[in-house]
Write a protein that holds these residues in place. Structure first.
Motif, PDB file in Angstrom:
ATOM      1  N   MET A   1       0.856  -1.172   0.000  1.00 25.64           N
ATOM      2  CA  MET A   1       0.000   0.000   0.000  1.00 25.64           C
ATOM      3  C   MET A   1       0.896   1.226   0.000  1.00 25.64           C
ATOM      4  O   MET A   1       2.026   1.186   0.458  1.00 25.64           O
ATOM      5  CB  MET A   1      -0.916  -0.025   1.219  1.00 25.64           C
ATOM      6  N   TYR A   2       0.386   2.322  -0.481  1.00 29.22           N
ATOM      7  CA  TYR A   2       1.109   3.577  -0.530  1.00 29.22           C
ATOM      8  C   TYR A   2       0.604   4.491   0.591  1.00 29.22           C
ATOM      9  O   TYR A   2      -0.516   4.347   1.079  1.00 29.22           O
ATOM     10  CB  TYR A   2       0.915   4.241  -1.890  1.00 29.22           C
ATOM     11  N   ALA A   3       1.438   5.449   0.984  1.00 21.67           N
ATOM     12  CA  ALA A   3       1.086   6.362   2.074  1.00 21.67           C
ATOM     13  C   ALA A   3      -0.102   7.235   1.679  1.00 21.67           C
ATOM     14  O   ALA A   3      -0.202   7.702   0.547  1.00 21.67           O
ATOM     15  CB  ALA A   3       2.280   7.235   2.423  1.00 21.67           C
ATOM     16  N   LEU A   4      -1.003   7.417   2.634  1.00 22.19           N
ATOM     17  CA  LEU A   4      -2.193   8.249   2.429  1.00 22.19           C
ATOM     18  C   LEU A   4      -2.112   9.478   3.324  1.00 22.19           C
ATOM     19  O   LEU A   4      -1.704   9.386   4.487  1.00 22.19           O
ATOM     20  CB  LEU A   4      -3.454   7.464   2.782  1.00 22.19           C
ATOM     21  N   THR A   5      -2.537  10.598   2.793  1.00 17.91           N
ATOM     22  CA  THR A   5      -2.612  11.813   3.601  1.00 17.91           C
ATOM     23  C   THR A   5      -3.884  11.784   4.436  1.00 17.91           C
ATOM     24  O   THR A   5      -4.827  11.034   4.134  1.00 17.91           O
ATOM     25  CB  THR A   5      -2.636  13.068   2.718  1.00 17.91           C
ATOM     26  N   GLU A   6      -3.939  12.613   5.445  1.00 19.87           N
ATOM     27  CA  GLU A   6      -5.150  12.716   6.259  1.00 19.87           C
ATOM     28  C   GLU A   6      -6.338  13.123   5.393  1.00 19.87           C
ATOM     29  O   GLU A   6      -7.433  12.570   5.523  1.00 19.87           O
ATOM     30  CB  GLU A   6      -4.941  13.730   7.382  1.00 19.87           C
ATOM     31  N   SER A   7      -6.129  14.044   4.499  1.00 18.05           N
ATOM     32  CA  SER A   7      -7.196  14.498   3.612  1.00 18.05           C
ATOM     33  C   SER A   7      -7.690  13.357   2.720  1.00 18.05           C
ATOM     34  O   SER A   7      -8.900  13.190   2.522  1.00 18.05           O
ATOM     35  CB  SER A   7      -6.683  15.655   2.752  1.00 18.05           C
ATOM     36  N   ALA A   8      -6.767  12.554   2.186  1.00 19.70           N
ATOM     37  CA  ALA A   8      -7.147  11.424   1.327  1.00 19.70           C
ATOM     38  C   ALA A   8      -7.948  10.389   2.114  1.00 19.70           C
ATOM     39  O   ALA A   8      -8.901   9.807   1.589  1.00 19.70           O
ATOM     40  CB  ALA A   8      -5.905  10.789   0.710  1.00 19.70           C
ATOM     41  N   ILE A   9      -7.571  10.172   3.360  1.00 24.21           N
ATOM     42  CA  ILE A   9      -8.289   9.212   4.202  1.00 24.21           C
ATOM     43  C   ILE A   9      -9.717   9.687   4.426  1.00 24.21           C
ATOM     44  O   ILE A   9     -10.673   8.944   4.220  1.00 24.21           O
ATOM     45  CB  ILE A   9      -7.553   8.999   5.543  1.00 24.21           C
ATOM     46  N   ARG A  10      -9.868  10.934   4.840  1.00 21.64           N
ATOM     47  CA  ARG A  10     -11.208  11.474   5.108  1.00 21.64           C
ATOM     48  C   ARG A  10     -12.082  11.454   3.851  1.00 21.64           C
ATOM     49  O   ARG A  10     -13.249  11.075   3.899  1.00 21.64           O
ATOM     50  CB  ARG A  10     -11.113  12.893   5.661  1.00 21.64           C
ATOM     51  N   SER A  11     -11.521  11.852   2.726  1.00 18.43           N
ATOM     52  CA  SER A  11     -12.332  11.924   1.500  1.00 18.43           C
ATOM     53  C   SER A  11     -12.633  10.547   0.921  1.00 18.43           C
ATOM     54  O   SER A  11     -13.553  10.407   0.119  1.00 18.43           O
ATOM     55  CB  SER A  11     -11.653  12.815   0.456  1.00 18.43           C
ATOM     56  N   SER A  12     -11.903   9.509   1.341  1.00 21.17           N
ATOM     57  CA  SER A  12     -12.148   8.161   0.814  1.00 21.17           C
ATOM     58  C   SER A  12     -13.379   7.498   1.435  1.00 21.17           C
ATOM     59  O   SER A  12     -13.901   6.532   0.875  1.00 21.17           O
ATOM     60  CB  SER A  12     -10.926   7.263   1.050  1.00 21.17           C
ATOM     61  N   LEU A  13     -13.849   8.001   2.565  1.00 18.24           N
ATOM     62  CA  LEU A  13     -14.953   7.346   3.276  1.00 18.24           C
ATOM     63  C   LEU A  13     -16.249   7.424   2.466  1.00 18.24           C
ATOM     64  O   LEU A  13     -16.774   8.504   2.219  1.00 18.24           O
ATOM     65  CB  LEU A  13     -15.155   7.958   4.655  1.00 18.24           C
ATOM     66  N   VAL A  14     -16.748   6.275   2.066  1.00 18.70           N
ATOM     67  CA  VAL A  14     -17.927   6.212   1.200  1.00 18.70           C
ATOM     68  C   VAL A  14     -19.228   6.017   1.968  1.00 18.70           C
ATOM     69  O   VAL A  14     -20.305   6.163   1.392  1.00 18.70           O
ATOM     70  CB  VAL A  14     -17.790   5.090   0.143  1.00 18.70           C
ATOM     71  N   ASN A  15     -19.151   5.683   3.243  1.00 21.44           N
ATOM     72  CA  ASN A  15     -20.367   5.410   4.012  1.00 21.44           C
ATOM     73  C   ASN A  15     -20.426   6.224   5.302  1.00 21.44           C
ATOM     74  O   ASN A  15     -20.992   5.793   6.290  1.00 21.44           O
ATOM     75  CB  ASN A  15     -20.497   3.912   4.314  1.00 21.44           C
ATOM     76  N   ALA A  16     -19.828   7.403   5.262  1.00 21.14           N
ATOM     77  CA  ALA A  16     -19.820   8.274   6.443  1.00 21.14           C
ATOM     78  C   ALA A  16     -20.341   9.654   6.050  1.00 21.14           C
ATOM     79  O   ALA A  16     -20.138  10.108   4.920  1.00 21.14           O
ATOM     80  CB  ALA A  16     -18.405   8.391   6.996  1.00 21.14           C
ATOM     81  N   TYR A  30       0.257   7.058  13.467  1.00 28.51           N
ATOM     82  CA  TYR A  30       0.038   7.282  12.029  1.00 28.51           C
ATOM     83  C   TYR A  30       1.330   7.678  11.321  1.00 28.51           C
ATOM     84  O   TYR A  30       1.623   7.173  10.233  1.00 28.51           O
ATOM     85  CB  TYR A  30      -1.049   8.346  11.848  1.00 28.51           C
ATOM     86  N   ALA A  31       2.111   8.561  11.906  1.00 27.29           N
ATOM     87  CA  ALA A  31       3.330   9.053  11.256  1.00 27.29           C
ATOM     88  C   ALA A  31       4.380   7.959  11.070  1.00 27.29           C
ATOM     89  O   ALA A  31       5.237   8.063  10.203  1.00 27.29           O
ATOM     90  CB  ALA A  31       3.920  10.208  12.073  1.00 27.29           C
ATOM     91  N   GLU A  32       4.310   6.895  11.869  1.00 32.46           N
ATOM     92  CA  GLU A  32       5.305   5.820  11.794  1.00 32.46           C
ATOM     93  C   GLU A  32       4.805   4.575  11.055  1.00 32.46           C
ATOM     94  O   GLU A  32       5.457   3.537  11.087  1.00 32.46           O
ATOM     95  CB  GLU A  32       5.743   5.402  13.207  1.00 32.46           C
ATOM     96  N   LEU A  33       3.650   4.646  10.401  1.00 25.60           N
ATOM     97  CA  LEU A  33       3.117   3.471   9.717  1.00 25.60           C
ATOM     98  C   LEU A  33       4.091   2.982   8.649  1.00 25.60           C
ATOM     99  O   LEU A  33       4.715   3.779   7.945  1.00 25.60           O
ATOM    100  CB  LEU A  33       1.764   3.783   9.071  1.00 25.60           C
ATOM    101  N   ARG A  34       4.199   1.672   8.539  1.00 26.56           N
ATOM    102  CA  ARG A  34       5.061   1.049   7.530  1.00 26.56           C
ATOM    103  C   ARG A  34       4.170   0.630   6.360  1.00 26.56           C
ATOM    104  O   ARG A  34       3.767  -0.521   6.256  1.00 26.56           O
ATOM    105  CB  ARG A  34       5.803  -0.113   8.155  1.00 26.56           C
ATOM    106  N   TRP A  35       3.865   1.579   5.519  1.00 20.63           N
ATOM    107  CA  TRP A  35       2.895   1.415   4.441  1.00 20.63           C
ATOM    108  C   TRP A  35       3.241   0.255   3.514  1.00 20.63           C
ATOM    109  O   TRP A  35       2.348  -0.423   3.013  1.00 20.63           O
ATOM    110  CB  TRP A  35       2.786   2.718   3.643  1.00 20.63           C
ATOM    111  N   GLU A  36       4.519   0.025   3.292  1.00 19.06           N
ATOM    112  CA  GLU A  36       4.937  -1.025   2.356  1.00 19.06           C
ATOM    113  C   GLU A  36       4.607  -2.431   2.862  1.00 19.06           C
ATOM    114  O   GLU A  36       4.606  -3.384   2.093  1.00 19.06           O
ATOM    115  CB  GLU A  36       6.441  -0.914   2.045  1.00 19.06           C
ATOM    116  N   GLU A  37       4.305  -2.572   4.149  1.00 15.43           N
ATOM    117  CA  GLU A  37       3.961  -3.866   4.737  1.00 15.43           C
ATOM    118  C   GLU A  37       2.450  -4.031   4.936  1.00 15.43           C
ATOM    119  O   GLU A  37       2.013  -4.958   5.601  1.00 15.43           O
ATOM    120  CB  GLU A  37       4.669  -4.029   6.086  1.00 15.43           C
TER     121      GLU A  37
END
Length: 162
Positions: A1-16, A30-37
């Motif tokens: 997976m690739y790193a997501l910004t806070e804005s991308a996370i919020r805007s991705s929500l389809v049922n909220a 959140y800042a230390e997430l290992r996105w590649e894993e």
């Protein structure tokens, strides 16, 4: 997976709702997430313990799903619908999610049994159990990762179909 910004996370929500998107708390660390894993981003809201979120890469976009933890948890350890792990000691819980669009606004939901703390990406990458003794461990691991991704995409499709 690739790193997501806070804005991308919020805007991705389809049922909220807009209010629910604004109230979302990012995962601890959140800042230390290992996105590649990771095959998806999943977490429980630190401020709302009965609420969880998934962000699933799906068809060249991200599908964010708000989840609610079910009231009564199973007495025996069920199998996670995503990673299908039955050997690791992590808990599996029932979550429900509103469907996207008009169906969700009128109250239609789907339920799923999944790892309580969203450990699926780590689970499928662990050393395969003894039942795979004759198989190539890396091939088994890659197959488990592919199966997890297929199950995640299927769940995203279920939420999006209205």
């Amino acid at each position: 997976m690739y790193a997501l910004t806070e804005s991308a996370i919020r805007s991705s929500l389809v049922n909220a709702s807009v209010r629910e998107r604004k109230a979302l708390s990012l995962p601890l660390g959140y800042a230390e997430l290992r996105w590649e894993e990771m095959d998806f981003l999943g977490w429980r809201d630190p401020k709302l313990p009965q609420v969880g979120y998934l962000v699933i890469p799906h068809d060249d976009t991200d599908v964010g799903i708000m989840l609610r933890l079910g009231g009564r948890q199973p007495r025996t350890r069920p199998q996670c619908s995503f990673c299908q792990d039955v050997h690791l000691p992590n808990e599996v819980s029932f979550y429900s999610a509103k469907l996207a669009g008009a169906a969700g606004r009128k109250g239609d939901t789907v339920g799923i049994l999944m790892c309580s703390r969203f450990e699926c990406s780590a689970n499928v990458r662990t050393r395969p159990s003894a039942i795979f003794a004759g198989d190539d461990p890396e091939a088994v691991r890659q197959q488990r990762i592919a199966t997890l991704r297929r199950h995640l995409n299927g769940f995203a499709r279920r939420i999006l179909v209205h």
